[in-house]
Design a protein around this motif. Structure first.
Motif, PDB file in Angstrom:
ATOM      1  N   GLN A  17       0.825  -1.204   0.000  1.00  0.00           N
ATOM      2  CA  GLN A  17       0.000   0.000   0.000  1.00  0.00           C
ATOM      3  C   GLN A  17       0.861   1.257   0.000  1.00  0.00           C
ATOM      4  OE1 GLN A  17      -2.542  -0.496   3.395  1.00  0.00           O
ATOM      5  NE2 GLN A  17      -4.090  -1.635   2.245  1.00  0.00           N
ATOM      6  N   ASP A  20       2.332   1.673  -3.460  1.00  0.00           N
ATOM      7  CA  ASP A  20       1.306   2.172  -4.386  1.00  0.00           C
ATOM      8  C   ASP A  20       1.044   3.656  -4.160  1.00  0.00           C
ATOM      9  OD1 ASP A  20       1.105  -0.396  -5.361  1.00  0.00           O
ATOM     10  OD2 ASP A  20      -0.808  -0.841  -4.354  1.00  0.00           O
ATOM     11  N   ALA A  21       0.977   4.058  -2.893  1.00  0.00           N
ATOM     12  CA  ALA A  21       0.728   5.471  -2.574  1.00  0.00           C
ATOM     13  C   ALA A  21       1.884   6.336  -3.059  1.00  0.00           C
ATOM     14  CB  ALA A  21       0.522   5.656  -1.076  1.00  0.00           C
ATOM     15  N   GLU A  24       1.606   6.809  -6.738  1.00  0.00           N
ATOM     16  CA  GLU A  24       0.504   7.717  -7.064  1.00  0.00           C
ATOM     17  C   GLU A  24       0.909   9.176  -6.875  1.00  0.00           C
ATOM     18  OE1 GLU A  24      -3.114   9.145  -8.292  1.00  0.00           O
ATOM     19  OE2 GLU A  24      -2.281   7.152  -8.529  1.00  0.00           O
ATOM     20  N   ASP A  26       3.497  10.648  -7.755  1.00  0.00           N
ATOM     21  CA  ASP A  26       4.136  11.189  -8.955  1.00  0.00           C
ATOM     22  C   ASP A  26       3.113  11.499 -10.043  1.00  0.00           C
ATOM     23  OD1 ASP A  26       6.701  12.076  -9.759  1.00  0.00           O
ATOM     24  OD2 ASP A  26       6.862  10.426 -11.176  1.00  0.00           O
ATOM     25  N   ASN A  27       1.859  11.075  -9.847  1.00  0.00           N
ATOM     26  CA  ASN A  27       0.804  11.379 -10.811  1.00  0.00           C
ATOM     27  C   ASN A  27      -0.031  12.592 -10.408  1.00  0.00           C
ATOM     28  OD1 ASN A  27       1.439   9.141 -12.444  1.00  0.00           O
ATOM     29  ND2 ASN A  27       0.233   7.804 -11.145  1.00  0.00           N
ATOM     30  N   ILE A  28       0.125  13.045  -9.166  1.00  0.00           N
ATOM     31  CA  ILE A  28      -0.631  14.197  -8.679  1.00  0.00           C
ATOM     32  C   ILE A  28       0.168  15.457  -8.985  1.00  0.00           C
ATOM     33  CG2 ILE A  28      -1.575  15.342  -6.633  1.00  0.00           C
ATOM     34  CD1 ILE A  28      -1.863  12.525  -5.392  1.00  0.00           C
ATOM     35  N   THR A  44       5.044  17.588  -9.239  1.00  0.00           N
ATOM     36  CA  THR A  44       4.260  16.469  -8.739  1.00  0.00           C
ATOM     37  C   THR A  44       4.235  16.547  -7.214  1.00  0.00           C
ATOM     38  OG1 THR A  44       6.128  14.968  -8.481  1.00  0.00           O
ATOM     39  CG2 THR A  44       5.041  15.014 -10.655  1.00  0.00           C
ATOM     40  N   SER A  86       0.764  15.338  -0.779  1.00  0.00           N
ATOM     41  CA  SER A  86       1.417  14.108  -0.333  1.00  0.00           C
ATOM     42  C   SER A  86       0.858  13.664   1.018  1.00  0.00           C
ATOM     43  CB  SER A  86       2.923  14.333  -0.227  1.00  0.00           C
ATOM     44  OG  SER A  86       3.565  13.202   0.295  1.00  0.00           O
ATOM     45  N   GLN A  89      -2.635  12.243   0.610  1.00  0.00           N
ATOM     46  CA  GLN A  89      -2.603  10.898   0.009  1.00  0.00           C
ATOM     47  C   GLN A  89      -2.179   9.863   1.048  1.00  0.00           C
ATOM     48  OE1 GLN A  89      -3.697  10.262  -2.977  1.00  0.00           O
ATOM     49  NE2 GLN A  89      -3.183   8.122  -3.054  1.00  0.00           N
TER      50      GLN A  89
END
Length: 107
Positions: A17, A20-21, A24, A26-28, A44, A86, A89
């Motif tokens: 997890q 994965d976080a 993610e 780097d996509n925000i 990002t 960050s 998230q």
């Protein structure tokens, strides 16, 4: 009390997890601005700079020091927004975990 296999499975689940976080983040994308939007920096939530935008009027002003200050201010604004994104998230990721108060991930 749980056995060691259960604890290891939970640790592996948390690690996945967390991974994965982190991916993610780097996509925000967030945008910091300064000088009333004359200087903009996109990055990002991980802090990777994506782009810099300067209003053309700043290039004609001939005030190098002012431009440098605006770029630094826009970068700091973007960094603060990236940190906020960050943290949000990571809070989403840890919301269902039975962690003690004040415990932060990653370790």
């Amino acid at each position: 009390m749980q056995n060691i296999d259960d604890i290891m499975r939970m640790a592996q689940n948390v690690q996945k997890q967390l991974s994965d976080a982190q991916a993610e983040l780097d996509n925000i994308e967030v945008e910091g601005a300064a000088g009333g939007g004359m200087v903009k920096i996109r990055c990002t939530a991980k802090g990777r700079i994506i782009g810099v935008s300067l209003d053309p009027s700043l290039l004609n002003a001939g005030d190098k020091e002012m431009l440098e200050d605006l770029i630094a201010a826009a970068f700091n604004d973007a960094r603060a927004k990236a940190d906020t994104a960050s943290n949000e998230q990571m809070q989403k990721m840890t919301a269902g975990m039975p962690l003690p108060p004040g415990f932060k991930l990653p370790f």
